[in-house]
Design a protein around this motif. Structure first.
Motif, PDB file in Angstrom:
ATOM      1  N   CYS A 192      37.281  36.095  33.214  1.00 48.22           N
ATOM      2  CA  CYS A 192      38.502  36.160  33.619  1.00 48.22           C
ATOM      3  C   CYS A 192      39.217  34.803  33.231  1.00 48.22           C
ATOM      4  CB  CYS A 192      38.583  36.228  35.176  1.00 48.22           C
ATOM      5  SG  CYS A 192      38.206  37.989  35.478  1.00 48.22           S
ATOM      6  N   TYR A 193      38.588  33.513  33.519  1.00 48.32           N
ATOM      7  CA  TYR A 193      38.957  32.153  33.112  1.00 48.32           C
ATOM      8  C   TYR A 193      39.399  31.829  31.721  1.00 48.32           C
ATOM      9  CZ  TYR A 193      39.615  30.720  37.817  1.00 48.32           C
ATOM     10  OH  TYR A 193      39.988  30.337  39.171  1.00 48.32           O
ATOM     11  N   VAL A 194      38.432  32.300  30.732  1.00 43.78           N
ATOM     12  CA  VAL A 194      38.496  32.064  29.491  1.00 43.78           C
ATOM     13  C   VAL A 194      39.832  32.552  28.467  1.00 43.78           C
ATOM     14  CG1 VAL A 194      37.527  32.547  27.173  1.00 43.78           C
ATOM     15  CG2 VAL A 194      36.162  31.673  28.964  1.00 43.78           C
TER      16      VAL A 194
ATOM     17  N   LEU B  25      42.874  30.343  27.503  1.00 48.84           N
ATOM     18  CA  LEU B  25      43.587  30.488  25.944  1.00 48.84           C
ATOM     19  C   LEU B  25      44.957  30.603  25.776  1.00 48.84           C
ATOM     20  CD1 LEU B  25      40.433  32.148  24.233  1.00 48.84           C
ATOM     21  CD2 LEU B  25      40.937  29.662  24.031  1.00 48.84           C
ATOM     22  N   VAL B  26      45.357  31.589  26.748  1.00 46.95           N
ATOM     23  CA  VAL B  26      46.886  31.963  26.806  1.00 46.95           C
ATOM     24  C   VAL B  26      47.446  30.644  27.559  1.00 46.95           C
ATOM     25  CG1 VAL B  26      48.426  33.353  28.225  1.00 46.95           C
ATOM     26  CG2 VAL B  26      46.483  34.437  27.269  1.00 46.95           C
ATOM     27  N   ALA B  27      46.988  30.084  28.186  1.00 47.24           N
ATOM     28  CA  ALA B  27      47.956  28.658  28.587  1.00 47.24           C
ATOM     29  C   ALA B  27      47.749  27.768  27.661  1.00 47.24           C
ATOM     30  CB  ALA B  27      47.280  28.264  30.034  1.00 47.24           C
ATOM     31  N   LEU B  28      46.889  27.514  26.665  1.00 48.30           N
ATOM     32  CA  LEU B  28      46.768  26.655  25.681  1.00 48.30           C
ATOM     33  C   LEU B  28      47.821  27.229  24.632  1.00 48.30           C
ATOM     34  CD1 LEU B  28      45.205  24.223  24.350  1.00 48.30           C
ATOM     35  CD2 LEU B  28      43.873  25.898  23.135  1.00 48.30           C
ATOM     36  N   PHE B  29      47.705  28.186  24.197  1.00 50.55           N
ATOM     37  CA  PHE B  29      48.693  28.999  23.174  1.00 50.55           C
ATOM     38  C   PHE B  29      50.248  28.755  23.731  1.00 50.55           C
ATOM     39  CE2 PHE B  29      51.436  32.640  21.781  1.00 50.55           C
ATOM     40  CZ  PHE B  29      51.441  32.287  20.488  1.00 50.55           C
TER      41      PHE B  29
END
Length: 104
Positions: A77-79, A83-87
């Motif tokens: 769930c965290y990965v 990745l969405v937050a990084l994008f």
């Protein structure tokens, strides 16, 4: 304990027995004089390359081992969230650089 060994103590106060103050035993019951008699003769100072390799391998085998299902689900769930937050953060930086009026 005197002022030179425990300068953080108020004059006349002592540590409790669990911390090596008044009373027998305790975590820090040994004073400096007992440590002066300690020798390094019983400590092994060198290891063979095989022993070093074995020790490193045992350490690595214990690291990053997730066997429980709850750990795997939590990581899964965290990965994507990361990745969405990084994008999204990269997209914000891009927009701010492209449109100069947003910098104020």
């Amino acid at each position: 304990m005197n002022a030179s060994t425990a300068p953080f103590l108020a004059p006349g106060s002592t540590l409790g027995p669990a911390w090596g103050g008044s009373g027998a035993g305790g975590l820090f019951a040994a004073d400096a004089s007992s440590w002066s008699n300690a020798s390094m003769d019983s400590v092994q100072t060198s290891m063979s390359p095989e022993e070093v390799h074995e020790m490193i391998q045992r350490f690595l085998d214990q690291q990053l081992v997730y066997k429980e299902a709850s750990h795997i689900v939590l990581i899964a769930c965290y990965v994507p969230l990361f990745l969405v937050a990084l994008f999204a953060n990269c997209l914000v930086i891009f927009v701010v650089f492209k449109y100069h009026y947003m910098r104020r």
